[in-house]
Scaffold this motif. Structure first.
Motif, PDB file in Angstrom:
ATOM      1  N   PRO A  11       1.029  45.692   8.389  1.00 44.80           N
ATOM      2  CA  PRO A  11       1.254  46.948   9.112  1.00 44.80           C
ATOM      3  C   PRO A  11      -0.034  47.602   9.593  1.00 44.80           C
ATOM      4  CG  PRO A  11       2.619  46.848   7.140  1.00 44.80           C
ATOM      5  CD  PRO A  11       1.683  45.678   7.069  1.00 44.80           C
ATOM      6  N   ARG A  12      -1.089  47.555   8.759  1.00 43.83           N
ATOM      7  CA  ARG A  12      -2.352  48.177   9.148  1.00 43.83           C
ATOM      8  C   ARG A  12      -2.969  47.468  10.346  1.00 43.83           C
ATOM      9  NH1 ARG A  12      -3.805  52.804   9.220  1.00 43.83           N
ATOM     10  NH2 ARG A  12      -4.075  52.210  11.380  1.00 43.83           N
ATOM     11  N   ARG A  17      -4.174  47.443  16.111  1.00 45.46           N
ATOM     12  CA  ARG A  17      -4.069  46.817  17.426  1.00 45.46           C
ATOM     13  C   ARG A  17      -3.399  47.764  18.421  1.00 45.46           C
ATOM     14  NH1 ARG A  17      -0.507  41.659  17.491  1.00 45.46           N
ATOM     15  NH2 ARG A  17       1.106  43.262  17.414  1.00 45.46           N
ATOM     16  N   ALA A  18      -2.342  48.438  17.975  1.00 38.42           N
ATOM     17  CA  ALA A  18      -1.663  49.396  18.850  1.00 38.42           C
ATOM     18  C   ALA A  18      -2.609  50.517  19.253  1.00 38.42           C
ATOM     19  CB  ALA A  18      -0.426  49.962  18.151  1.00 38.42           C
ATOM     20  N   THR A  52       1.730  40.667  24.113  1.00 35.79           N
ATOM     21  CA  THR A  52       1.360  41.398  22.906  1.00 35.79           C
ATOM     22  C   THR A  52       1.633  42.889  23.069  1.00 35.79           C
ATOM     23  OG1 THR A  52      -0.349  39.769  22.372  1.00 35.79           O
ATOM     24  CG2 THR A  52      -0.529  41.924  21.324  1.00 35.79           C
ATOM     25  N   ILE A  53       1.381  43.403  24.266  1.00 38.04           N
ATOM     26  CA  ILE A  53       1.656  44.822  24.517  1.00 38.04           C
ATOM     27  C   ILE A  53       3.152  45.087  24.386  1.00 38.04           C
ATOM     28  CG2 ILE A  53       1.592  46.663  26.246  1.00 38.04           C
ATOM     29  CD1 ILE A  53      -0.977  45.430  27.314  1.00 38.04           C
ATOM     30  N   TYR A  54       3.963  44.157  24.885  1.00 33.72           N
ATOM     31  CA  TYR A  54       5.410  44.346  24.832  1.00 33.72           C
ATOM     32  C   TYR A  54       5.965  44.234  23.410  1.00 33.72           C
ATOM     33  CZ  TYR A  54       5.602  44.269  29.913  1.00 33.72           C
ATOM     34  OH  TYR A  54       5.438  44.580  31.246  1.00 33.72           O
ATOM     35  N   VAL A  67       0.523  57.007  25.011  1.00 31.12           N
ATOM     36  CA  VAL A  67      -0.847  57.479  25.193  1.00 31.12           C
ATOM     37  C   VAL A  67      -0.876  59.006  25.154  1.00 31.12           C
ATOM     38  CG1 VAL A  67      -2.745  57.704  26.846  1.00 31.12           C
ATOM     39  CG2 VAL A  67      -1.658  55.478  26.487  1.00 31.12           C
ATOM     40  N   PHE A  68       0.033  59.626  25.910  1.00 28.50           N
ATOM     41  CA  PHE A  68       0.085  61.077  25.955  1.00 28.50           C
ATOM     42  C   PHE A  68       0.456  61.653  24.591  1.00 28.50           C
ATOM     43  CE2 PHE A  68       2.857  64.815  26.398  1.00 28.50           C
ATOM     44  CZ  PHE A  68       1.899  65.727  26.808  1.00 28.50           C
TER      45      PHE A  68
END
Length: 230
Positions: A11-12, A17-18, A52-54, A67-68
């Protein structure tokens, strides 16, 4: 990276990464604006695959909204840290000044208050979800605590006071220019709020401590709930 491969990460590691992806997306939004930044741009800049982003966000808009939301969390956490360091920050004029500085130090968050559609695109539209309702309730509760102890003028309802307070804060944000001395502007905001909204009533140390504890509790629960939603 495949979904099965991602499950081998802890999880960390996934959270780190996120956070790195959000930092890259934030930088690209500031440099190029909402309409010009793609998922491919973010992946290339972060040196990861688009897939990876998805794994974290299903759509481009979800990524940019995250982001906001991270910017909002940062401002709330900075405000909370200020309240804990100096418990007198609960007073409306000092609360406003501290929040003003937290917002002005975050260009994307300031752009939201300025409704900068060129930079933020659809992100400038106000939300109506649980997060927004929660923030509204905390704002109302904050003013109810102040009114209960005679801190606020009594010729206006707490709803009207909350509205006028936020309008004043937003007005200062919208009027501030990039070259302005933000600390000086925050002090002017504090003076304005103090004269317009506060009674100047003297309170005992015990009462001040009790109010500070309640306000810290309100903002702490707000921060915790926002982090859960993040």
């Amino acid at each position: 990276m495949s979904a099965s491969g991602d499950r081998t990460r802890g999880p960390r590691e996934r959270a780190d990464r996120a956070d790195r992806i959000l930092t890259v997306a934030s930088d690209l939004l500031l440099r190029f604006g909402y309409r010009r930044v793609t998922i491919d741009d973010v992946a290339r800049q972060a040196d990861i695959g688009k897939g990876t982003i998805y794994l974290h966000w299903k759509t481009r808009d979800e990524l940019f909204r995250a982001v906001f939301e991270r910017e909002v969390l940062g401002a709330i956490d900075e405000l909370l840290a200020g309240l804990r360091r100096d418990r007198g920050t609960w007073r409306p004029h000092r609360f406003a000044a501290r929040y003003f500085v937290a917002i002005m130090s975050r260009p994307l968050l300031r752009a939201f208050f300025l409704a900068d559609a060129e930079l933020l695109g659809k992100l400038v539209k106000p939300g109506s979800g649980d997060r927004e309702k929660r923030h509204d309730l905390v704002s109302q509760s904050y003013f109810e605590v102040l009114a209960e102890h005679g801190v606020l003028r009594d010729d206006m309802s707490t709803e009207d006071l909350a509205y006028a307070f936020l309008a004043t804060l937003e007005g200062f944000i919208q009027a501030a220019a990039e070259h302005d001395d933000i600390q000086a502007r925050s002090e002017l905001l504090a003076a304005t709020v103090q004269r317009a909204f506060e009674t100047g009533r003297k309170l005992s140390r015990a009462t001040e401590d009790a109010i500070a504890a309640r306000v810290i509790d309100l903002i702490t629960h707000l921060s915790e709930a926002d982090h859960v939603d993040d």
